[in-house]
Design an enzyme around this catalytic site. Sequence first.
Site, PDB file in Angstrom:
ATOM      1  N   HIS A 208       0.906  -1.154   0.000  1.00  0.00           N
ATOM      2  CA  HIS A 208       0.000   0.000   0.000  1.00  0.00           C
ATOM      3  C   HIS A 208       0.942   1.199   0.000  1.00  0.00           C
ATOM      4  O   HIS A 208       1.585   1.484   1.003  1.00  0.00           O
ATOM      5  CB  HIS A 208      -0.887   0.004   1.240  1.00  0.00           C
ATOM      6  CG  HIS A 208      -2.064  -0.910   1.138  1.00  0.00           C
ATOM      7  ND1 HIS A 208      -1.938  -2.270   1.014  1.00  0.00           N
ATOM      8  CD2 HIS A 208      -3.397  -0.645   1.119  1.00  0.00           C
ATOM      9  CE1 HIS A 208      -3.156  -2.801   0.935  1.00  0.00           C
ATOM     10  NE2 HIS A 208      -4.057  -1.845   0.997  1.00  0.00           N
ATOM     11  N   GLU A 211      -0.599   6.096  -0.162  1.00  0.00           N
ATOM     12  CA  GLU A 211      -2.058   6.315  -0.220  1.00  0.00           C
ATOM     13  C   GLU A 211      -2.382   7.525   0.647  1.00  0.00           C
ATOM     14  O   GLU A 211      -2.915   7.416   1.757  1.00  0.00           O
ATOM     15  CB  GLU A 211      -2.828   5.079   0.248  1.00  0.00           C
ATOM     16  CG  GLU A 211      -4.327   5.212  -0.032  1.00  0.00           C
ATOM     17  CD  GLU A 211      -5.149   4.042   0.497  1.00  0.00           C
ATOM     18  OE1 GLU A 211      -4.600   3.180   1.194  1.00  0.00           O
ATOM     19  OE2 GLU A 211      -6.363   4.011   0.207  1.00  0.00           O
ATOM     20  N   TRP A 313     -14.363   0.849   5.197  1.00  0.00           N
ATOM     21  CA  TRP A 313     -13.875   2.038   4.494  1.00  0.00           C
ATOM     22  C   TRP A 313     -14.786   2.443   3.343  1.00  0.00           C
ATOM     23  O   TRP A 313     -14.764   3.567   2.881  1.00  0.00           O
ATOM     24  CB  TRP A 313     -12.454   1.776   3.964  1.00  0.00           C
ATOM     25  CG  TRP A 313     -11.523   1.560   5.095  1.00  0.00           C
ATOM     26  CD1 TRP A 313     -10.866   2.524   5.800  1.00  0.00           C
ATOM     27  CD2 TRP A 313     -11.165   0.316   5.707  1.00  0.00           C
ATOM     28  NE1 TRP A 313     -10.145   1.959   6.809  1.00  0.00           N
ATOM     29  CE2 TRP A 313     -10.296   0.604   6.775  1.00  0.00           C
ATOM     30  CE3 TRP A 313     -11.511  -1.007   5.470  1.00  0.00           C
ATOM     31  CZ2 TRP A 313      -9.761  -0.384   7.598  1.00  0.00           C
ATOM     32  CZ3 TRP A 313     -10.968  -1.992   6.282  1.00  0.00           C
ATOM     33  CH2 TRP A 313     -10.103  -1.676   7.324  1.00  0.00           C
TER      34      TRP A 313
HETATM   35 ZN   LIG Z   1      -6.073  -1.832   0.144  1.00  0.00          ZN
END
Ligand SMILES: [Zn+2]
Length: 409
Positions: A208, A211, A313
């Site tokens: 990730h 982000e 999320w």
């Molecule tokens: Zn993710």
Amino acid sequence: MSRVSGWFLGARLGAQQVDLGVSDGFVTAIEEAGSAARPGAVLGSGGRITPHLAEPHVHLDATQIGARVLNVSGTLQEGIANWSAVRDELTAQDVTARARQTVSWYVSWGCTRIRTHVDTGSLVAVDALLRLRESLAHEGVTLQVAAFPQEGILRAPGRQQAWEEAARRGCDAVGAIPHFERTTAEGARSVALAFQLADRLDVQVDLHCDETDDPGSRHLEVACTEALARGWADRVIAGHCTAMHSYPDPIAARAIEQVVASGVQVVCNPLDNVVLQGRHDGYPRRRGLTRMDELLAAGATVGIGHDSVVDPWYRLGDANLVRAAAMLVHVGQLTGEAEMEAVLSLLWGSNHRCFGGAPTLAVGQPADLLWWPVGDAAEILRIAPRPAVYANGRRIGTPPPRGSGADAP
Ligand SMILES: [Zn+2]
């Protein structure tokens, strides 16, 4: 279900219009459309035939929880808080049931290869998804599991050990979340640690990466440098890379150059990022997607993930990757005819890279294919139709009943 035999007539396959014959689970003929009489059953007329889709980035440990624990503000922060609240009480049975439900949705939309990230803060979830990987392998679905340290590797004692332990239990890839570490230096160190662990375990790297809307978040370049130095041209994914949206142009150009040179694949997650990024902006508000137009133009290997399916999320989504591609086309302003085709074809093309490469359809190969009722990329993106899904010539992927599992309590 039994194997079908017959013909798809006048279907688009790549750039051709073909008649494609299927028998005993195999593709038996691919010929110019209308070039001969085709006795036998008609399985589809017109439309388009493609390989199955692949999903490089989803979180099956958290899927289907979004309707259970509501994210009232709709923000990333509340999503993280909601997830932390349920994570410690997860049971293997619950993780497996929710993941299975979402996998069935994926299959119904034509996706049979799925890479899930799993929060290494829950070894219960790690073990459950590794076991699910084995069961699904017998059902024609490839599941890969990436060890994802949701709360960082270096931020608190014990996290590095949990992350290493999770990876050691048999994950297919090792992750990191460098922009979430305490300092830029620790972020860079976490990337280096991920490469070292992947090297020791002989697995892939899936980060990730950046982000955030912070233009100073440049861990993508660290990942590219590591990948280049190790010659891991097809072994590394950098997910999200949303900070690149906000990089000054010369920095973005340099980063894209390194992505191309290193072979790192950038996976964009348009559904989550368009709602989660830019939250600190007033107006104008940034779109928060990485620079997919520039990456595509530079010849970078890219991909598209759904990321969240009814999770803390992002409570929306139905595991239909065409919707993710459609969001990218809109927000990334990729509405040129060739651009729409390029974006859509990632789903059955580069999205497969981490699984060993994109499948091809040829005579003599198993009839693993999708038949779409429309052929144009623009039409598929416009109406997101459900394709007919065939595996070894058998029709699979029964659509789930409407609203199943996603209603709020
Ligand atoms: Zn993710």
